[in-house]
Structures are given as C-alpha cells and as structure tokens.
Design a protein around this motif. Structure first.
Motif, PDB file in Angstrom:
ATOM      1  N   ILE A   5       0.854  -1.192   0.000  1.00 32.75           N
ATOM      2  CA  ILE A   5       0.000   0.000   0.000  1.00 32.75           C
ATOM      3  C   ILE A   5       0.884   1.235   0.000  1.00 32.75           C
ATOM      4  CG2 ILE A   5      -1.819   1.235   1.246  1.00 32.75           C
ATOM      5  CD1 ILE A   5      -2.558  -1.443   2.563  1.00 32.75           C
ATOM      6  N   PRO A   6       0.616   2.170  -0.886  1.00 31.79           N
ATOM      7  CA  PRO A   6       1.407   3.408  -0.873  1.00 31.79           C
ATOM      8  C   PRO A   6       1.254   4.145   0.459  1.00 31.79           C
ATOM      9  CG  PRO A   6       0.051   3.270  -2.848  1.00 31.79           C
ATOM     10  CD  PRO A   6      -0.335   2.126  -1.973  1.00 31.79           C
ATOM     11  N   VAL A   7       2.314   4.771   0.906  1.00 34.36           N
ATOM     12  CA  VAL A   7       2.348   5.433   2.216  1.00 34.36           C
ATOM     13  C   VAL A   7       1.272   6.499   2.346  1.00 34.36           C
ATOM     14  CG1 VAL A   7       3.779   6.824   3.771  1.00 34.36           C
ATOM     15  CG2 VAL A   7       4.809   4.976   2.458  1.00 34.36           C
ATOM     16  N   GLU A   8       0.959   7.185   1.267  1.00 35.98           N
ATOM     17  CA  GLU A   8      -0.015   8.272   1.367  1.00 35.98           C
ATOM     18  C   GLU A   8      -1.460   7.776   1.543  1.00 35.98           C
ATOM     19  OE1 GLU A   8       0.805   7.280  -2.883  1.00 35.98           O
ATOM     20  OE2 GLU A   8       2.109   8.044  -1.342  1.00 35.98           O
ATOM     21  N   ASP A   9      -1.722   6.458   1.405  1.00 38.88           N
ATOM     22  CA  ASP A   9      -3.083   5.929   1.527  1.00 38.88           C
ATOM     23  C   ASP A   9      -3.502   5.637   2.971  1.00 38.88           C
ATOM     24  OD1 ASP A   9      -3.327   6.145  -1.158  1.00 38.88           O
ATOM     25  OD2 ASP A   9      -3.249   3.995  -1.579  1.00 38.88           O
ATOM     26  N   TYR A  10      -2.592   5.625   3.903  1.00 33.33           N
ATOM     27  CA  TYR A  10      -2.974   5.393   5.300  1.00 33.33           C
ATOM     28  C   TYR A  10      -2.116   6.259   6.214  1.00 33.33           C
ATOM     29  CZ  TYR A  10       1.092   2.258   5.393  1.00 33.33           C
ATOM     30  OH  TYR A  10       2.347   1.727   5.312  1.00 33.33           O
ATOM     31  N   PRO A  11      -2.648   6.576   7.377  1.00 35.27           N
ATOM     32  CA  PRO A  11      -1.901   7.457   8.291  1.00 35.27           C
ATOM     33  C   PRO A  11      -0.626   6.768   8.792  1.00 35.27           C
ATOM     34  CG  PRO A  11      -4.201   7.253   8.975  1.00 35.27           C
ATOM     35  CD  PRO A  11      -3.987   6.294   7.859  1.00 35.27           C
ATOM     36  N   THR A  12       0.416   7.531   8.943  1.00 29.75           N
ATOM     37  CA  THR A  12       1.710   6.972   9.358  1.00 29.75           C
ATOM     38  C   THR A  12       1.687   6.448  10.793  1.00 29.75           C
ATOM     39  OG1 THR A  12       2.456   9.180   9.983  1.00 29.75           O
ATOM     40  CG2 THR A  12       3.033   8.406   7.768  1.00 29.75           C
ATOM     41  N   GLU A  13       0.805   6.950  11.646  1.00 28.46           N
ATOM     42  CA  GLU A  13       0.770   6.488  13.034  1.00 28.46           C
ATOM     43  C   GLU A  13       0.263   5.048  13.184  1.00 28.46           C
ATOM     44  OE1 GLU A  13      -2.587   9.305  12.173  1.00 28.46           O
ATOM     45  OE2 GLU A  13      -0.479   9.726  12.367  1.00 28.46           O
ATOM     46  N   ILE A  14      -0.369   4.505  12.150  1.00 23.31           N
ATOM     47  CA  ILE A  14      -0.824   3.114  12.252  1.00 23.31           C
ATOM     48  C   ILE A  14       0.100   2.149  11.502  1.00 23.31           C
ATOM     49  CG2 ILE A  14      -3.227   3.784  12.575  1.00 23.31           C
ATOM     50  CD1 ILE A  14      -3.723   2.795   9.681  1.00 23.31           C
ATOM     51  N   GLU A  15       1.191   2.630  10.987  1.00 23.29           N
ATOM     52  CA  GLU A  15       2.116   1.781  10.227  1.00 23.29           C
ATOM     53  C   GLU A  15       2.649   0.635  11.081  1.00 23.29           C
ATOM     54  OE1 GLU A  15       6.065   2.017   7.378  1.00 23.29           O
ATOM     55  OE2 GLU A  15       5.249   3.855   8.210  1.00 23.29           O
ATOM     56  N   GLU A  16       2.988   0.915  12.333  1.00 24.06           N
ATOM     57  CA  GLU A  16       3.497  -0.132  13.232  1.00 24.06           C
ATOM     58  C   GLU A  16       2.440  -1.214  13.467  1.00 24.06           C
ATOM     59  OE1 GLU A  16       4.753  -0.403  17.875  1.00 24.06           O
ATOM     60  OE2 GLU A  16       5.506   1.328  16.766  1.00 24.06           O
ATOM     61  N   TYR A  17       1.193  -0.795  13.635  1.00 19.90           N
ATOM     62  CA  TYR A  17       0.101  -1.755  13.834  1.00 19.90           C
ATOM     63  C   TYR A  17      -0.095  -2.630  12.596  1.00 19.90           C
ATOM     64  CZ  TYR A  17      -1.132   0.960  17.974  1.00 19.90           C
ATOM     65  OH  TYR A  17      -1.104   1.600  19.176  1.00 19.90           O
ATOM     66  N   LEU A  18      -0.015  -2.012  11.418  1.00 21.50           N
ATOM     67  CA  LEU A  18      -0.177  -2.772  10.177  1.00 21.50           C
ATOM     68  C   LEU A  18       0.964  -3.767   9.976  1.00 21.50           C
ATOM     69  CD1 LEU A  18      -1.487  -0.038   7.694  1.00 21.50           C
ATOM     70  CD2 LEU A  18      -2.759  -1.960   8.669  1.00 21.50           C
ATOM     71  N   THR A  19       2.168  -3.369  10.326  1.00 21.24           N
ATOM     72  CA  THR A  19       3.307  -4.278  10.205  1.00 21.24           C
ATOM     73  C   THR A  19       3.143  -5.469  11.154  1.00 21.24           C
ATOM     74  OG1 THR A  19       4.706  -2.398   9.641  1.00 21.24           O
ATOM     75  CG2 THR A  19       5.819  -4.413  10.308  1.00 21.24           C
ATOM     76  N   GLY A  20       2.716  -5.198  12.383  1.00 22.30           N
ATOM     77  CA  GLY A  20       2.461  -6.272  13.350  1.00 22.30           C
ATOM     78  C   GLY A  20       1.347  -7.195  12.890  1.00 22.30           C
ATOM     79  N   PHE A  21       0.301  -6.593  12.323  1.00 20.83           N
ATOM     80  CA  PHE A  21      -0.806  -7.392  11.808  1.00 20.83           C
ATOM     81  C   PHE A  21      -0.339  -8.292  10.667  1.00 20.83           C
ATOM     82  CE2 PHE A  21      -4.400  -7.907   8.843  1.00 20.83           C
ATOM     83  CZ  PHE A  21      -5.274  -8.600   9.668  1.00 20.83           C
TER      84      PHE A  21
END
Length: 152
Positions: A5-21
């Motif tokens: 997913i391109p970085v601009e499509d989701y907020p950067t503060e949830i990136e860690e949660y998405l990586t863990g998921f």
C-alpha cells in the motif's frame, strides 16, 4: 502486505500496527497450512482430543472469517458467522463438560459407608465408655487389682 500500500493511503501512526498485523497474519497462515497438510490418521488422537482439535480449528477459521468481514466493512454481527461461532462454542462447552466429568472425584461407596458407620457408632449402654478406648484397655491390663491389696 503493508509494503504493497502506498504510504499516502494510510496514516503513518498506524504503520506499526499494520506491520504487526502482517507478521501475525503470516504466522497464522503458516499454522493453518500445517494443520491442513496433516491428515487425521497421522495425528493418532483419542476421540475426545480429536473433537477438541476439530472444534478449535473450526473456531479459529470462523474467527478469521469474522476478522475478514470487519476488514471489508461488513458488520459480522448481522452475518451468519455469528450463529456459526455460537454453535461451535456450544459444542466446545459440551466437550468441556465431558472433560470435567472425567476429572471429577469418584465416590468410593465402601469408604463412604465406613465413614457413616463409624460416625454413628455408639458404645454399649451397660459398659463404661472408657473401656472402649484402646488406652483405657491397655491401662486396665497392667494395673494390679485393688481387691488383693489391703490398706490400713
């Protein structure tokens, strides 16, 4: 997954949660593949253990589908998956009851009868109660009889 997913499509503060998921999803995928690859004949479990494994597998798969529905914006509470999870949970409770019954203490009827009989035991009415105790019997066997002794 998060890398696609391109970085601009989701907020950067949830990136860690998405990586863990994404990492957790990969682990679940590995376990599901192993579970599906092994045949029931290879596992050699007793019927109760096999039932536990099957119920756990069904519950896990349906829970994953629940999560999938949430990610798609579908309310799973209004979907048939809720009833399926309840049905599986009911069967899991039945298996738990069977397991608990196996672990429950067994009544030893002979021992229970002896406890009751001894609790209700009463000494004979015409004998002195102290004669029934082992200590009183031993003491009376070793003391001299008073009738043979004269006191002045």
């Amino acid at each position: 997954m998060a890398e696609d997913i391109p970085v601009e499509d989701y907020p950067t503060e949830i990136e860690e949660y998405l990586t863990g998921f994404d990492t957790s999803l990969g682990s679940v995928n590995d376990v599901v593949k192993k579970l599906m690859a092994s045949s029931k004949n290879e596992q050699k479990l007793d019927p109760l253990e096999q039932a536990k494994l099957d119920l756990m597998s069904a519950y896990a798969m349906n829970s994953l589908f629940w999560m999938y529905l949430v990610t798609q914006g579908i309310n799973p509470k209004e979907h048939g998956i809720k009833q399926e999870l309840e049905r599986i949970r009911t069967h899991m409770n039945k298996v738990k009851e069977i397991t608990d019954k196996k672990k429950a203490a067994r009544l030893d009827k002979g021992a229970a009868g002896r406890f009751v009989r001894n609790a209700l035991w009463q000494p004979d009415e015409h004998k002195d109660a102290s004669e029934h105790t082992p200590r009183a019997k031993r003491a009376s066997e070793h003391t001299p009889k008073a009738k043979h002794m004269r006191f002045k």
